[in-house]
Design a protein around this motif. Structure first.
Motif, PDB file in Angstrom:
ATOM      1  N   ILE A  49      19.971  44.464 153.182  1.00 53.89           N
ATOM      2  CA  ILE A  49      19.531  44.741 151.778  1.00 53.89           C
ATOM      3  C   ILE A  49      20.330  43.437 151.052  1.00 53.89           C
ATOM      4  CG2 ILE A  49      21.487  46.558 151.860  1.00 53.89           C
ATOM      5  CD1 ILE A  49      20.502  47.598 149.104  1.00 53.89           C
ATOM      6  N   GLU A  50      19.358  42.786 150.241  1.00 54.35           N
ATOM      7  CA  GLU A  50      19.900  41.766 149.461  1.00 54.35           C
ATOM      8  C   GLU A  50      19.620  41.615 148.199  1.00 54.35           C
ATOM      9  OE1 GLU A  50      18.470  38.048 150.347  1.00 54.35           O
ATOM     10  OE2 GLU A  50      20.000  36.892 149.717  1.00 54.35           O
ATOM     11  N   CYS A  51      20.574  41.884 147.279  1.00 53.73           N
ATOM     12  CA  CYS A  51      20.337  41.878 145.764  1.00 53.73           C
ATOM     13  C   CYS A  51      19.587  40.589 145.432  1.00 53.73           C
ATOM     14  CB  CYS A  51      21.541  41.782 145.092  1.00 53.73           C
ATOM     15  SG  CYS A  51      21.366  41.661 143.029  1.00 53.73           S
ATOM     16  N   GLY A  52      18.350  40.627 144.597  1.00 48.82           N
ATOM     17  CA  GLY A  52      17.703  39.564 144.132  1.00 48.82           C
ATOM     18  C   GLY A  52      18.661  38.423 143.392  1.00 48.82           C
ATOM     19  N   ALA A  53      19.665  38.716 143.114  1.00 40.36           N
ATOM     20  CA  ALA A  53      20.768  37.646 142.236  1.00 40.36           C
ATOM     21  C   ALA A  53      21.736  37.265 143.136  1.00 40.36           C
ATOM     22  CB  ALA A  53      21.288  38.621 141.340  1.00 40.36           C
ATOM     23  N   ASN A  54      21.574  37.623 144.543  1.00 46.83           N
ATOM     24  CA  ASN A  54      22.505  37.043 145.510  1.00 46.83           C
ATOM     25  C   ASN A  54      22.236  35.405 145.486  1.00 46.83           C
ATOM     26  OD1 ASN A  54      24.608  37.215 147.445  1.00 46.83           O
ATOM     27  ND2 ASN A  54      22.866  37.122 149.087  1.00 46.83           N
ATOM     28  N   THR A  55      23.240  34.737 145.294  1.00 43.64           N
ATOM     29  CA  THR A  55      23.192  33.180 145.375  1.00 43.64           C
ATOM     30  C   THR A  55      22.607  32.645 144.213  1.00 43.64           C
ATOM     31  OG1 THR A  55      22.492  33.342 147.622  1.00 43.64           O
ATOM     32  CG2 THR A  55      22.812  31.161 146.904  1.00 43.64           C
ATOM     33  N   GLY A  56      22.827  33.737 143.160  1.00 43.90           N
ATOM     34  CA  GLY A  56      22.310  33.217 141.891  1.00 43.90           C
ATOM     35  C   GLY A  56      23.203  32.302 140.933  1.00 43.90           C
ATOM     36  N   MET A  57      24.500  32.375 141.233  1.00 47.20           N
ATOM     37  CA  MET A  57      25.253  31.365 140.690  1.00 47.20           C
ATOM     38  C   MET A  57      24.912  29.811 141.042  1.00 47.20           C
ATOM     39  SD  MET A  57      28.948  33.211 140.225  1.00 47.20           S
ATOM     40  CE  MET A  57      28.714  34.208 141.565  1.00 47.20           C
ATOM     41  N   ASN A  58      24.515  29.755 142.365  1.00 46.21           N
ATOM     42  CA  ASN A  58      24.164  28.478 142.935  1.00 46.21           C
ATOM     43  C   ASN A  58      23.081  27.607 141.922  1.00 46.21           C
ATOM     44  OD1 ASN A  58      25.991  29.420 144.473  1.00 46.21           O
ATOM     45  ND2 ASN A  58      25.045  28.524 146.446  1.00 46.21           N
ATOM     46  N   TRP A  59      22.196  28.354 141.366  1.00 45.63           N
ATOM     47  CA  TRP A  59      21.128  27.652 140.540  1.00 45.63           C
ATOM     48  C   TRP A  59      21.636  26.686 139.712  1.00 45.63           C
ATOM     49  CZ3 TRP A  59      16.396  27.231 141.753  1.00 45.63           C
ATOM     50  CH2 TRP A  59      15.611  28.402 142.435  1.00 45.63           C
ATOM     51  N   GLY A  60      22.638  27.012 139.144  1.00 47.84           N
ATOM     52  CA  GLY A  60      23.404  26.287 137.982  1.00 47.84           C
ATOM     53  C   GLY A  60      24.251  25.027 138.593  1.00 47.84           C
ATOM     54  N   ASN A  61      24.301  24.844 140.085  1.00 46.81           N
ATOM     55  CA  ASN A  61      25.112  23.948 140.728  1.00 46.81           C
ATOM     56  C   ASN A  61      26.547  24.111 140.623  1.00 46.81           C
ATOM     57  OD1 ASN A  61      25.592  21.896 142.390  1.00 46.81           O
ATOM     58  ND2 ASN A  61      24.566  20.294 141.258  1.00 46.81           N
ATOM     59  N   VAL A  62      26.869  25.548 140.274  1.00 50.26           N
ATOM     60  CA  VAL A  62      28.095  25.829 140.081  1.00 50.26           C
ATOM     61  C   VAL A  62      28.795  25.601 141.682  1.00 50.26           C
ATOM     62  CG1 VAL A  62      29.993  27.686 139.218  1.00 50.26           C
ATOM     63  CG2 VAL A  62      27.380  27.286 138.409  1.00 50.26           C
ATOM     64  N   ALA A  63      29.959  25.426 141.715  1.00 47.86           N
ATOM     65  CA  ALA A  63      30.735  25.218 143.090  1.00 47.86           C
ATOM     66  C   ALA A  63      31.168  26.565 143.214  1.00 47.86           C
ATOM     67  CB  ALA A  63      31.627  24.313 143.163  1.00 47.86           C
ATOM     68  N   VAL A  64      30.512  27.744 143.667  1.00 52.07           N
ATOM     69  CA  VAL A  64      31.106  29.062 143.842  1.00 52.07           C
ATOM     70  C   VAL A  64      31.989  29.142 145.177  1.00 52.07           C
ATOM     71  CG1 VAL A  64      30.498  31.473 144.244  1.00 52.07           C
ATOM     72  CG2 VAL A  64      29.163  29.921 142.918  1.00 52.07           C
ATOM     73  N   PRO A  65      33.332  29.255 145.084  1.00 53.39           N
ATOM     74  CA  PRO A  65      34.371  28.861 146.427  1.00 53.39           C
ATOM     75  C   PRO A  65      33.924  29.289 147.776  1.00 53.39           C
ATOM     76  CG  PRO A  65      35.255  30.520 144.973  1.00 53.39           C
ATOM     77  CD  PRO A  65      33.987  30.021 144.131  1.00 53.39           C
ATOM     78  N   THR A  66      33.527  30.481 147.872  1.00 54.35           N
ATOM     79  CA  THR A  66      33.423  30.999 149.078  1.00 54.35           C
ATOM     80  C   THR A  66      32.232  31.823 149.235  1.00 54.35           C
ATOM     81  OG1 THR A  66      34.457  33.340 148.668  1.00 54.35           O
ATOM     82  CG2 THR A  66      35.988  31.892 149.039  1.00 54.35           C
ATOM     83  N   VAL A  67      31.708  31.932 150.834  1.00 57.79           N
ATOM     84  CA  VAL A  67      30.552  32.364 151.199  1.00 57.79           C
ATOM     85  C   VAL A  67      30.555  33.892 150.670  1.00 57.79           C
ATOM     86  CG1 VAL A  67      31.268  33.360 153.407  1.00 57.79           C
ATOM     87  CG2 VAL A  67      28.755  32.878 152.965  1.00 57.79           C
ATOM     88  N   GLN A  68      31.828  34.660 150.574  1.00 60.34           N
ATOM     89  CA  GLN A  68      31.561  36.059 150.137  1.00 60.34           C
ATOM     90  C   GLN A  68      31.094  36.108 148.599  1.00 60.34           C
ATOM     91  OE1 GLN A  68      35.568  37.900 150.182  1.00 60.34           O
ATOM     92  NE2 GLN A  68      34.400  39.919 149.521  1.00 60.34           N
ATOM     93  N   TYR A  69      31.158  34.970 147.876  1.00 59.15           N
ATOM     94  CA  TYR A  69      30.814  34.939 146.417  1.00 59.15           C
ATOM     95  C   TYR A  69      29.217  34.328 146.341  1.00 59.15           C
ATOM     96  CZ  TYR A  69      35.333  36.174 144.985  1.00 59.15           C
ATOM     97  OH  TYR A  69      36.494  36.989 144.864  1.00 59.15           O
ATOM     98  N   THR A  70      28.860  33.424 147.497  1.00 52.91           N
ATOM     99  CA  THR A  70      27.598  32.832 147.149  1.00 52.91           C
ATOM    100  C   THR A  70      26.578  33.674 147.666  1.00 52.91           C
ATOM    101  OG1 THR A  70      28.145  31.608 149.243  1.00 52.91           O
ATOM    102  CG2 THR A  70      28.326  30.264 147.439  1.00 52.91           C
ATOM    103  N   HIS A  71      27.129  34.469 149.077  1.00 56.48           N
ATOM    104  CA  HIS A  71      25.849  35.363 149.667  1.00 56.48           C
ATOM    105  C   HIS A  71      26.428  36.698 150.114  1.00 56.48           C
ATOM    106  CE1 HIS A  71      24.683  31.031 150.494  1.00 56.48           C
ATOM    107  NE2 HIS A  71      23.436  31.781 150.934  1.00 56.48           N
ATOM    108  N   GLY A  72      27.469  36.921 149.297  1.00 57.35           N
ATOM    109  CA  GLY A  72      27.979  38.557 149.730  1.00 57.35           C
ATOM    110  C   GLY A  72      27.237  39.682 149.069  1.00 57.35           C
ATOM    111  N   MET A  73      26.136  39.540 148.257  1.00 59.05           N
ATOM    112  CA  MET A  73      25.278  40.483 147.728  1.00 59.05           C
ATOM    113  C   MET A  73      24.433  40.782 148.881  1.00 59.05           C
ATOM    114  SD  MET A  73      24.908  40.645 143.670  1.00 59.05           S
ATOM    115  CE  MET A  73      24.777  39.019 143.209  1.00 59.05           C
TER     116      MET A  73
END
Ligand SMILES: Nc1nc2c(c(=O)[nH]1)N[C@H]1C(S)=C(S)[C@@H](COP(=O)(O)O)O[C@H]1N2
Ligand SMILES: [Mo]
Length: 459
Positions: free
Chosen positions: A186-210
């Protein structure tokens, strides 16, 4: 055996490099916390130990890495209490808990996202998980209006709309029916959403953890629709509705339901669903974005056209370059991510590493995953670990000997339809830059010479 493996063989068994130290899994804030505990911080200690081993030359290095007792390792020579006295009786808590040494393995809320108390997200620590199954206590959470622990005796599930006899089921009614158990992501449609804005999200937990993956148990929705005498000729869509205050309602096409894939589920990894994941009943819609997996499921209506409710007209839509919104983007396209090495982790010494990660596709099975360690110039095909299941996470592994130089690691998955996970450049050519949802681009991690791993985005 590949060349890489042959070359790495002696060091590859090194304890503490392959099974990485727990601090490898800390995010940056936690690492600084440990460092600020003083020179005696655990990471400083481990680095020191390796430095000493390296200074001692190759033989000592091999011995230290292999855990040779020749130097009088007190962890071997001195018998610990657990070898010399009685252990504890049966656990005080009749429901088991992880080891106290694993306390860092937790769901986390992103500091970068606005959180209100009830409309919230917690991310699964995918950097710390093995295999493909997400333990129930670490499953990500997404609540639009907070979670509830609903009394299953009081819970009712209704089927209405284009049916001969609208029906109401109790949990007992449902759980006596023939059930199936299936593994799905199950993956939220918003998973990895912060990366669209080229934001350096620090960890894989936050980039892909949904993202999570469980064995779900339930009854195919089609069985219940047939029990209610559904009009399968005119019934083209269902509307699923949750019992919480978010009025979560989603339209789902009957093609998915007819295939018996859509489940009305109560089981999650062998036990009842957790309250935060929809106890006592949720919809399982394999391959489709998380928002359609309606929790606290109380009603399914059969209809002849889509409903265009708030959660499909305002949220979970993609603003395209031509200014129009793309609606009903249900299927989660093929995607993958490397979980080690990944942002926030630290490689403690050069040498052998097992690059590992997850791949998935909402359209079926993952067919192949390629891995690059030079920012996408060269690719090698990773090993897919069994089982490889449809619409399920697939674990991949590949050997790597890190030479201590900076490296950019990436994974690129392909599914059984032949679809290949796009780069950011390819994705933006089609989608522009105003999307929030449905980002399945190749993820890049920069391994720096000092061993620290950072999120980078290649143009
Ligand atoms: N009733 C209800 N169902 C819901 C939600 C919700 O807030 N209420 N959130 C949805 C969203 S957006 C997602 S991504 C998934 C999250 O499921 P999880 O919390 O079990 O991870 O549930 C979906 N189903
Ligand atoms: Mo979501």
């Amino acid at each position: 055996m590949t060349d890489i493996q042959a070359q790495a063989a002696p060091a590859s068994m090194a304890r503490g490099l392959v099974r990485k130290a727990p601090e490898n899994f800390l995010d940056r804030a936690d690492i600084h916390a440990i460092q600020s505990q003083g020179a005696g911080g655990r990471r400083a200690f481990i680095r020191g130990a390796f430095a000493a081993a390296l200074a001692g030359g190759a033989a000592t290095r091999a011995a230290a890495q292999a855990g040779d007792a020749g130097d009088g390792d007190p962890a071997i020579l001195k018998l610990p209490r657990h070898s010399t006295s009685l252990g504890q009786p049966v656990a005080a808590h009749p429901y088991g808990q992880p080891s106290k040494y694993e306390g860092n393995v937790q769901r986390r809320q992103s500091p970068g996202l606005t959180q209100t108390n009830q409309a919230s997200v917690s991310f699964a620590p995918i950097q710390s998980l093995f295999g493909i199954v997400t333990p129930n206590g670490l499953h990500f959470e997404r609540h639009h209006q907070g979670w509830w622990d609903i009394d299953p005796q009081q819970h009712r599930f209704m089927i209405n709309g284009l049916v001969k006899t609208p029906k109401v089921f109790t949990m007992d009614d449902l759980m006596r029916l023939p059930s199936v158990s299936r593994f799905h992501f199950i993956e939220c449609g918003a998973n990895t959403g912060m990366n669209w804005g080229n934001v350096a999200v620090p960890t894989v937990q936050y980039t892909h953890g949904m993202l999570s993956c469980c064995e779900y148990t339930g009854v195919p929705l089609i069985t219940l629709l047939e029990m209610a005498g559904a009009d399968l000729k005119n019934g083209k869509f269902i509307l699923a509705e949750g019992a919480d205050g978010s009025s979560m309602t989603r339209t789902i096409p009957m093609e998915l339901v007819r295939s018996s894939e859509v489940l009305v589920a109560w089981g999650q990894n062998g036990e009842m669903l957790r309250p935060e994941n929809g106890y006592p009943l949720r919809l399982v819609v394999p391959g489709v974005q998380g928002v359609s997996w309606v929790k606290y499921l109380r009603r399914v209506e059969l209809g002849d056209m889509p409903w265009a409710t708030k959660d499909e007209a305002v949220h979970y839509i993609d603003l395209m370059p031509d200014g129009q919104h793309r609606q009903y983007t249900s299927i989660q396209e093929c995607k993958s991510v490397i979980s080690t090495p990944s942002g926030g982790q630290v490689l403690l010494a050069s040498g052998f590493y097992n690059i590992t990660g997850l791949a998935w596709s909402g359209r079926g099975k993952v067919k192949r995953v390629d891995v690059s360690v030079d920012g996408g110039r060269n690719w090698r095909t990773a090993r897919l670990e069994n089982p490889v299941l449809s619409k399920c996470l697939t674990r991949f592994n590949i050997d790597w000997v890190w030479n201590g130089k900076s490296a950019i690691v990436q994974s690129r998955a392909m599914d059984e339809t032949g679809y290949v996970q796009p780069t950011y450049r390819q994705l933006r050519e089609v989608r522009g830059s105003r999307s929030i949802y449905h980002n399945n681009a190749v993820q890049s991690w920069l391994v720096q010479e000092n061993g620290e791993v950072k999120h980078v985005q290649l143009a």
